[in-house]
Design a protein around this motif. Structure first.
Motif, PDB file in Angstrom:
ATOM      1  N   PHE A   1       0.826  -1.208   0.000  1.00 66.41           N
ATOM      2  CA  PHE A   1       0.000   0.000   0.000  1.00 66.41           C
ATOM      3  C   PHE A   1       0.863   1.263   0.000  1.00 66.41           C
ATOM      4  N   VAL A   2       1.930   1.268   0.798  1.00 64.69           N
ATOM      5  CA  VAL A   2       2.725   2.493   0.972  1.00 64.69           C
ATOM      6  C   VAL A   2       3.985   2.502   0.120  1.00 64.69           C
ATOM      7  N   SER A   3       4.165   1.504  -0.734  1.00 65.11           N
ATOM      8  CA  SER A   3       5.378   1.448  -1.553  1.00 65.11           C
ATOM      9  C   SER A   3       5.244   2.305  -2.801  1.00 65.11           C
ATOM     10  N   TYR A   4       6.388   2.724  -3.322  1.00 68.54           N
ATOM     11  CA  TYR A   4       6.453   3.395  -4.612  1.00 68.54           C
ATOM     12  C   TYR A   4       6.871   2.365  -5.667  1.00 68.54           C
ATOM     13  N   TRP A   5       8.157   2.020  -5.735  1.00 72.72           N
ATOM     14  CA  TRP A   5       8.591   0.937  -6.614  1.00 72.72           C
ATOM     15  C   TRP A   5       8.357  -0.373  -5.854  1.00 72.72           C
ATOM     16  N   ASN A   6       7.453  -1.210  -6.353  1.00 71.44           N
ATOM     17  CA  ASN A   6       7.109  -2.434  -5.629  1.00 71.44           C
ATOM     18  C   ASN A   6       8.193  -3.504  -5.722  1.00 71.44           C
ATOM     19  N   GLN A   7       9.053  -3.416  -6.729  1.00 75.20           N
ATOM     20  CA  GLN A   7      10.196  -4.328  -6.848  1.00 75.20           C
ATOM     21  C   GLN A   7      11.474  -3.492  -6.889  1.00 75.20           C
ATOM     22  N   PRO A   8      11.802  -2.840  -5.779  1.00 77.66           N
ATOM     23  CA  PRO A   8      12.915  -1.879  -5.801  1.00 77.66           C
ATOM     24  C   PRO A   8      14.265  -2.510  -6.106  1.00 77.66           C
ATOM     25  N   ALA A   9      14.437  -3.787  -5.800  1.00 79.26           N
ATOM     26  CA  ALA A   9      15.719  -4.428  -6.101  1.00 79.26           C
ATOM     27  C   ALA A   9      15.950  -4.548  -7.606  1.00 79.26           C
ATOM     28  N   ASP A  10      14.877  -4.408  -8.407  1.00 78.72           N
ATOM     29  CA  ASP A  10      15.036  -4.429  -9.860  1.00 78.72           C
ATOM     30  C   ASP A  10      15.508  -3.084 -10.399  1.00 78.72           C
ATOM     31  N   ILE A  11      15.404  -2.038  -9.587  1.00 78.47           N
ATOM     32  CA  ILE A  11      15.774  -0.687 -10.026  1.00 78.47           C
ATOM     33  C   ILE A  11      17.229  -0.377  -9.682  1.00 78.47           C
ATOM     34  N   VAL A  12      17.691  -0.866  -8.538  1.00 73.63           N
ATOM     35  CA  VAL A  12      19.064  -0.633  -8.096  1.00 73.63           C
ATOM     36  C   VAL A  12      19.945  -1.769  -8.598  1.00 73.63           C
ATOM     37  N   ILE A  13      21.014  -1.446  -9.278  1.00 70.31           N
ATOM     38  CA  ILE A  13      21.904  -2.474  -9.811  1.00 70.31           C
ATOM     39  C   ILE A  13      22.507  -3.253  -8.651  1.00 70.31           C
ATOM     40  N   GLY A  14      22.308  -4.566  -8.666  1.00 70.99           N
ATOM     41  CA  GLY A  14      22.774  -5.387  -7.550  1.00 70.99           C
ATOM     42  C   GLY A  14      22.002  -5.131  -6.282  1.00 70.99           C
ATOM     43  N   GLY A  15      20.796  -4.571  -6.419  1.00 71.22           N
ATOM     44  CA  GLY A  15      20.023  -4.171  -5.250  1.00 71.22           C
ATOM     45  C   GLY A  15      19.580  -5.340  -4.399  1.00 71.22           C
ATOM     46  N   HIS A  16      19.460  -5.074  -3.118  1.00 73.23           N
ATOM     47  CA  HIS A  16      19.005  -6.070  -2.150  1.00 73.23           C
ATOM     48  C   HIS A  16      18.236  -5.344  -1.072  1.00 73.23           C
ATOM     49  N   GLN A  17      17.040  -5.838  -0.750  1.00 71.13           N
ATOM     50  CA  GLN A  17      16.250  -5.203   0.301  1.00 71.13           C
ATOM     51  C   GLN A  17      16.354  -6.005   1.592  1.00 71.13           C
ATOM     52  N   PRO A  18      16.874  -5.404   2.651  1.00 77.50           N
ATOM     53  CA  PRO A  18      16.976  -6.109   3.932  1.00 77.50           C
ATOM     54  C   PRO A  18      15.615  -6.197   4.612  1.00 77.50           C
ATOM     55  N   PRO A  19      15.498  -7.025   5.642  1.00 78.98           N
ATOM     56  CA  PRO A  19      14.241  -7.090   6.386  1.00 78.98           C
ATOM     57  C   PRO A  19      13.920  -5.751   7.044  1.00 78.98           C
ATOM     58  N   THR A  20      12.635  -5.426   7.099  1.00 80.14           N
ATOM     59  CA  THR A  20      12.162  -4.198   7.735  1.00 80.14           C
ATOM     60  C   THR A  20      10.999  -4.565   8.653  1.00 80.14           C
ATOM     61  N   PRO A  21      10.492  -3.600   9.420  1.00 80.76           N
ATOM     62  CA  PRO A  21       9.341  -3.915  10.277  1.00 80.76           C
ATOM     63  C   PRO A  21       8.132  -4.460   9.525  1.00 80.76           C
TER      64      PRO A  21
END
Length: 635
Positions: free
Chosen positions: A439-459
């Motif tokens: 609901f509150v996201s902008y890019w829903n697959q942000p790791a696809d936008i950042v080269i070598g991107g990785h999303q760590p765990p969040t609350p």
């Protein structure tokens, strides 16, 4: 490190806006430690409030950013227990230092009511303790730069330190693309972290030698406080009794935050939250409260006329300033300086304007921030999307969600496509946290936008107890509130040497709000129900009841108009490709769609633009290095 006094003098110069009244330096050469401080004098304007401050026993040395609102009560407590020193002045810094000396760190933190970040050096144990206020109103960054352990209120203060900021964090960039802010504990720099709200950490000399950062310890948790309070809800004999109780809690918070030895005022938009704070201030003030509002000539964005009506009714000394689109656009080139890591809430623009205007008249200003998160004010709390989706059979949600997401990618015009795509992701969610993250996201697959991107765990990955409304409000309290709203307010205010205070985020008000049954927050599809009842005692209901507008600007139109050449340069495909931070294809595609008017991608693009503007400001004279991809993280 080079001569510490010279390096820290440069650091102080870079954050002089946070403390234009004086600066100080203290060094323990034997321990190879130095502290520096810039001061915005609020309480005790005399040299007795100068920092760094050394305790009478000379064991402790303190630097403090912020305010301890109950410091007079703490002084009295120390005096009654025969633990008080011979006071040299009446600053809250001296009170805090005396408490740390007499009570210890944890007991002091639990006793303090305030907004603060501080560092205290213990010469006996050769250890440095860093601490941050409960809700995260004041910032504190810390980590290693080469072999040196460093900390500061703003990242730009660390930049003169040799070796600082060599690598950018892929994790932070990925999180930025999702949220348009970088949440704690991450920062834009690899190896530099934000101390989470409500925590403290003690770092010893052995930690520094081994380049080890101990895990922060919590002395208070917004999540645990919410769970504890909501497990034993309050009961009232009547709605009027509930309103009495809320008004008493908020009045106490407002009273404590009106303490200052300098000029003080408040922001007034004419909405529920700011009007309530101003009404309670005026009730306790012997003279008209100074209030401030900016107005826009564009009707869809102007709240100044509503604020003026409330100010007239309450009898405040009101100042309003109408600004043009050109005034607002002129702020954009300064945003990277103001927010010294990428930050992309576009309401940062009008926020900066109102802060600048208020600073011409006062040094301290109270705001109504926090009312939505505490009392159920956002429309997303009222619409109960999760309950509506729950009516769809579980087996049908995933395929239906995939179809909706796919249809949003089809060519064509219409803002509905973005909404359909978002709803498709929400339909596939399996937990409250996953649902709300979509609901509150902008890019829903942000790791696809950042080269070598990785999303760590969040609350958002945590299980949340209670109803969907409870889960959303808790998540906002520990993510959006400290990492977006409070960052926006603090940086914009301190950029012009203005101290802001947020009475609704007094932890006692927060705990009281969570002890209220849900019907006092949302009733008959109206949010902030009980807060409204308090306000109606001071301001006619018809004067403040209107649809929530928010503090926004016409960003989508600006990006197609006066900001288009600037955005074109920052989103240039060749630039993005050579830079090596972002995958150009999706970004360039969204930019073309936005410019053509087919879709509104302004919020998605603003995150990329703020990252690019930040890179130009802070990395323009050096090669942009990104940290290696990290598959797992322990933080």
């Amino acid at each position: 490190m080079a001569e510490k006094a010279q390096v820290l003098a440069q650091s102080c110069q870079r954050i002089a806006h946070r403390g234009p009244d004086s600066h100080g330096f203290w060094e323990d050469r034997q321990a190879d430690l130095a502290l520096a401080h810039v001061r915005l004098a609020i309480l005790d304007l005399s040299p007795a409030g100068h920092q760094p401050m050394v305790s009478p026993c000379e064991r402790y040395v303190l630097v403090l950013n912020g305010e301890i609102y109950n410091h007079l009560a703490l002084r009295k407590r120390l005096e009654q227990s025969s633990l008080a020193p011979a006071w040299r002045g009446h600053s809250d810094t001296e009170t805090l230092l005396a408490c740390l000396s007499a009570l210890g760190v944890q007991a002091t933190l639990q006793a303090c009511v305030g907004m603060f970040a501080f560092a205290v050096w213990d010469r006996a144990t050769q250890s440095l303790t860093l601490a941050r206020d409960r809700m995260g109103e004041k910032p504190l960054y810390y980590g290693f730069s080469g072999s040196a352990m460093v900390f500061a209120s703003e990242l730009k203060a660390l930049m003169p330190i040799p070796g600082f900021g060599a690598e950018l964090s892929r994790e932070a960039l990925t999180l930025l693309m999702r949220h348009n802010y970088i949440p704690a504990p991450w920062s834009i720099y690899q190896g530099i972290f934000k101390l989470p709200p409500g925590t403290w950490v003690t770092i010893g000399s052995a930690d520094v030698r081994s380049r080890h950062l101990p895990e922060p310890q919590a002395y208070w948790s917004a999540l645990e406080a919410a769970d504890s309070a909501s497990s034993s809800l309050l009961t009232f004999d009547s709605d009027a009794q509930a309103a009495d109780a809320l008004e008493a809690v908020l009045s106490e918070a407002v009273s404590g935050q009106m303490l200052a030895d300098v000029s003080l005022g408040a922001f007034l938009s004419g909405g529920i939250d700011s009007s309530t704070i101003v009404a309670l201030m005026q009730k306790q003030s012997m003279s008209p409260v100074r209030t401030f509002c900016i107005g826009f000539h564009e009707k869809g964005y102007n709240e100044a006329e509503h604020a003026k009506a409330v100010a007239t009714h309450l009898g405040t000394d009101h100042t309003e300033l109408y600004v043009t689109a050109q005034d607002a656009l002129a702020i954009v080139p300064h945003l990277a300086d103001m927010y010294d890591e990428p930050f992309a809430d576009s309401s940062q623009i009008p926020t900066a304007l109102v802060m600048r205007m208020a600073r011409q008249h006062v040094t301290v200003a109270l705001s109504g921030d926090g009312g939505d998160e505490l009392f159920g004010g956002y429309s997303r709390y009222v619409r109960r999307w999760w309950a509506q989706f729950g009516r769809i059979p579980r087996l049908a949600r995933t395929p239906l969600g995939m179809m909706m997401s796919a249809s949003a990618q089809l060519p064509g015009r219409g803002a509905w496509r973005g909404k359909v795509g978002k709803m498709g992701g929400m339909l596939r969610a399996r937990t409250h946290g996953d649902f709300y993250r979509h609901f509150v996201s902008y890019w829903n697959q942000p790791a696809d936008i950042v080269i070598g991107g990785h999303q760590p765990p969040t609350p958002f990955s945590q299980a949340m107890s209670g109803s969907t409304l409870d889960a959303m409000m808790k998540l906002d309290a520990i993510t959006y509130l400290p990492d977006d709203i409070l960052v926006k307010v603090d940086r914009a205010a301190m950029a012009v040497s203005l101290e802001t205070r947020v009475p609704m985020l007094d932890h006692r008000a927060y705990e009281f709000a969570w002890s209220l049954p849900a019907r006092y927050k949302v009733r008959q599809n109206t949010g902030k129900w009980l807060l409204r009842q308090v306000l109606y005692r001071h301001v006619p209901q018809a004067m403040v009841d209107r649809p929530k507008r928010g503090f926004s600007v016409p960003l989508a139109a600006w990006l197609r108009g006066p900001l288009a050449p600037w955005a074109d340069a920052l989103l240039d495909e060749q630039r993005l490709r050579e830079q090596g931070l972002f995958e150009p294809a999706q970004i360039v595609h969204k930019w073309r769609e936005h410019r053509s008017g087919h879709r509104d991608w302004s919020s998605h693009l603003w995150g990329v633009l703020m990252a690019q503007a930040w890179i130009d400001r802070y990395r323009g004279d050096s090669e942009t290095r990104v940290a290696p991809l990290i598959v797992e993280t322990t933080r």
